[in-house]
Design a protein around this motif. Structure first.
Motif, PDB file in Angstrom:
ATOM      1  N   ARG A  23      25.319 -17.234  -3.554  1.00 11.26           N
ATOM      2  CA  ARG A  23      23.641 -17.262  -3.447  1.00 11.26           C
ATOM      3  C   ARG A  23      23.457 -18.027  -2.090  1.00 11.26           C
ATOM      4  O   ARG A  23      22.671 -18.088  -1.384  1.00 11.26           O
ATOM      5  CB  ARG A  23      24.544 -18.931  -4.272  1.00 11.26           C
ATOM      6  CG  ARG A  23      23.539 -18.944  -6.401  1.00 11.26           C
ATOM      7  CD  ARG A  23      23.748 -20.086  -6.593  1.00 11.26           C
ATOM      8  NE  ARG A  23      24.812 -21.276  -6.336  1.00 11.26           N
ATOM      9  CZ  ARG A  23      25.770 -21.159  -7.335  1.00 11.26           C
ATOM     10  NH1 ARG A  23      26.123 -20.675  -8.061  1.00 11.26           N
ATOM     11  NH2 ARG A  23      27.385 -21.620  -6.553  1.00 11.26           N
ATOM     12  N   ALA A  24      24.967 -18.112  -1.106  1.00  9.75           N
ATOM     13  CA  ALA A  24      24.646 -18.619   0.156  1.00  9.75           C
ATOM     14  C   ALA A  24      23.872 -17.143   0.676  1.00  9.75           C
ATOM     15  O   ALA A  24      22.793 -17.453   1.488  1.00  9.75           O
ATOM     16  CB  ALA A  24      26.226 -18.737   0.519  1.00  9.75           C
ATOM     17  N   TRP A  25      24.772 -15.640   0.096  1.00  8.94           N
ATOM     18  CA  TRP A  25      23.456 -14.752   1.326  1.00  8.94           C
ATOM     19  C   TRP A  25      22.377 -14.394   0.692  1.00  8.94           C
ATOM     20  O   TRP A  25      21.838 -14.016   1.497  1.00  8.94           O
ATOM     21  CB  TRP A  25      24.632 -14.059   0.556  1.00  8.94           C
ATOM     22  CG  TRP A  25      26.076 -13.390   1.325  1.00  8.94           C
ATOM     23  CD1 TRP A  25      27.377 -13.690   1.324  1.00  8.94           C
ATOM     24  CD2 TRP A  25      25.802 -13.298   2.434  1.00  8.94           C
ATOM     25  NE1 TRP A  25      28.014 -13.866   2.235  1.00  8.94           N
ATOM     26  CE2 TRP A  25      27.637 -13.458   3.482  1.00  8.94           C
ATOM     27  CE3 TRP A  25      25.544 -13.126   3.925  1.00  8.94           C
ATOM     28  CZ2 TRP A  25      28.240 -13.191   4.435  1.00  8.94           C
ATOM     29  CZ3 TRP A  25      25.785 -12.604   5.589  1.00  8.94           C
ATOM     30  CH2 TRP A  25      26.911 -12.727   5.365  1.00  8.94           C
ATOM     31  N   ALA A  26      21.785 -14.310  -0.468  1.00 11.08           N
ATOM     32  CA  ALA A  26      20.973 -14.240  -1.238  1.00 11.08           C
ATOM     33  C   ALA A  26      19.848 -15.751  -0.774  1.00 11.08           C
ATOM     34  O   ALA A  26      18.704 -15.331  -0.148  1.00 11.08           O
ATOM     35  CB  ALA A  26      20.837 -14.888  -3.020  1.00 11.08           C
ATOM     36  N   ILE A  58      21.506  -7.333   4.450  1.00 13.17           N
ATOM     37  CA  ILE A  58      22.303  -7.953   3.553  1.00 13.17           C
ATOM     38  C   ILE A  58      22.433  -6.892   2.409  1.00 13.17           C
ATOM     39  O   ILE A  58      23.101  -6.696   2.183  1.00 13.17           O
ATOM     40  CB  ILE A  58      22.095  -9.327   3.422  1.00 13.17           C
ATOM     41  CG1 ILE A  58      21.997 -10.327   4.110  1.00 13.17           C
ATOM     42  CG2 ILE A  58      21.799 -10.043   1.996  1.00 13.17           C
ATOM     43  CD1 ILE A  58      20.957 -11.301   4.616  1.00 13.17           C
ATOM     44  N   TYR A  59      21.553  -6.360   2.589  1.00  7.96           N
ATOM     45  CA  TYR A  59      21.385  -5.762   0.729  1.00  7.96           C
ATOM     46  C   TYR A  59      22.363  -4.189   1.042  1.00  7.96           C
ATOM     47  O   TYR A  59      23.369  -4.056   0.448  1.00  7.96           O
ATOM     48  CB  TYR A  59      19.732  -4.923   0.710  1.00  7.96           C
ATOM     49  CG  TYR A  59      19.813  -3.313  -0.096  1.00  7.96           C
ATOM     50  CD1 TYR A  59      19.464  -4.075  -1.002  1.00  7.96           C
ATOM     51  CD2 TYR A  59      19.384  -2.471   0.997  1.00  7.96           C
ATOM     52  CE1 TYR A  59      19.942  -2.597  -2.516  1.00  7.96           C
ATOM     53  CE2 TYR A  59      19.852  -1.652  -0.488  1.00  7.96           C
ATOM     54  CZ  TYR A  59      19.689  -1.566  -1.472  1.00  7.96           C
ATOM     55  OH  TYR A  59      19.595  -0.243  -2.517  1.00  7.96           O
ATOM     56  N   HIS A  72      17.785 -10.026  -4.225  1.00  8.75           N
ATOM     57  CA  HIS A  72      17.097 -11.193  -3.344  1.00  8.75           C
ATOM     58  C   HIS A  72      16.970 -11.007  -2.030  1.00  8.75           C
ATOM     59  O   HIS A  72      15.913 -11.267  -1.568  1.00  8.75           O
ATOM     60  CB  HIS A  72      17.766 -12.607  -3.424  1.00  8.75           C
ATOM     61  CG  HIS A  72      17.667 -12.673  -4.236  1.00  8.75           C
ATOM     62  ND1 HIS A  72      16.704 -13.863  -4.932  1.00  8.75           N
ATOM     63  CD2 HIS A  72      18.430 -13.469  -6.063  1.00  8.75           C
ATOM     64  CE1 HIS A  72      16.794 -14.607  -5.620  1.00  8.75           C
ATOM     65  NE2 HIS A  72      18.226 -14.255  -6.710  1.00  8.75           N
ATOM     66  N   ALA A  73      18.144  -9.938  -1.395  1.00 14.00           N
ATOM     67  CA  ALA A  73      17.341  -9.099  -0.454  1.00 14.00           C
ATOM     68  C   ALA A  73      16.528  -8.179  -0.296  1.00 14.00           C
ATOM     69  O   ALA A  73      15.336  -8.051   0.119  1.00 14.00           O
ATOM     70  CB  ALA A  73      18.343  -8.622   0.389  1.00 14.00           C
TER      71      ALA A  73
END
Length: 90
Positions: A23-26, A58-59, A72-73
């Motif tokens: 969730r943090a990375w998204a 990130i992706y 999300h990325a």
């Protein structure tokens, strides 16, 4: 008596909920949109192109590890790209 296997149970096909790290990375991928806007608006969109690298990296980092983060990325990339390319002609 009929016994159902777990393969035919739709509940077993549901993905597990995202972890707090996921969730943090998204969230970070989506938050980079703010930086794109803050830098892109004064530079007519050109400066915002640099910040497309944030959700893109990130992706690339999570595409094989977490479909949640990767999704999300990609959403953040799509929004930033559309907004940046839409802003440049203005």
């Amino acid at each position: 008596m009929h016994i159902h296997s777990s393969a035919s149970n739709p509940a077993s096909e549901l993905p597990s909920p995202p972890t707090s790290d996921e969730r943090a990375w998204a969230s970070l991928a989506h938050a980079s949109i703010i930086f794109t806007a803050l830098i892109g608006i004064p530079t007519a969109g050109i400066g915002g192109l640099f910040f497309l690298l944030v959700p893109f990296s990130i992706y690339l980092s999570f595409k094989d590890r977490s479909s949640y983060v990767a999704y999300h990325a990609v959403q953040a990339i799509a929004l930033q790209l559309a907004a940046t390319l839409g802003w440049i002609p203005l």
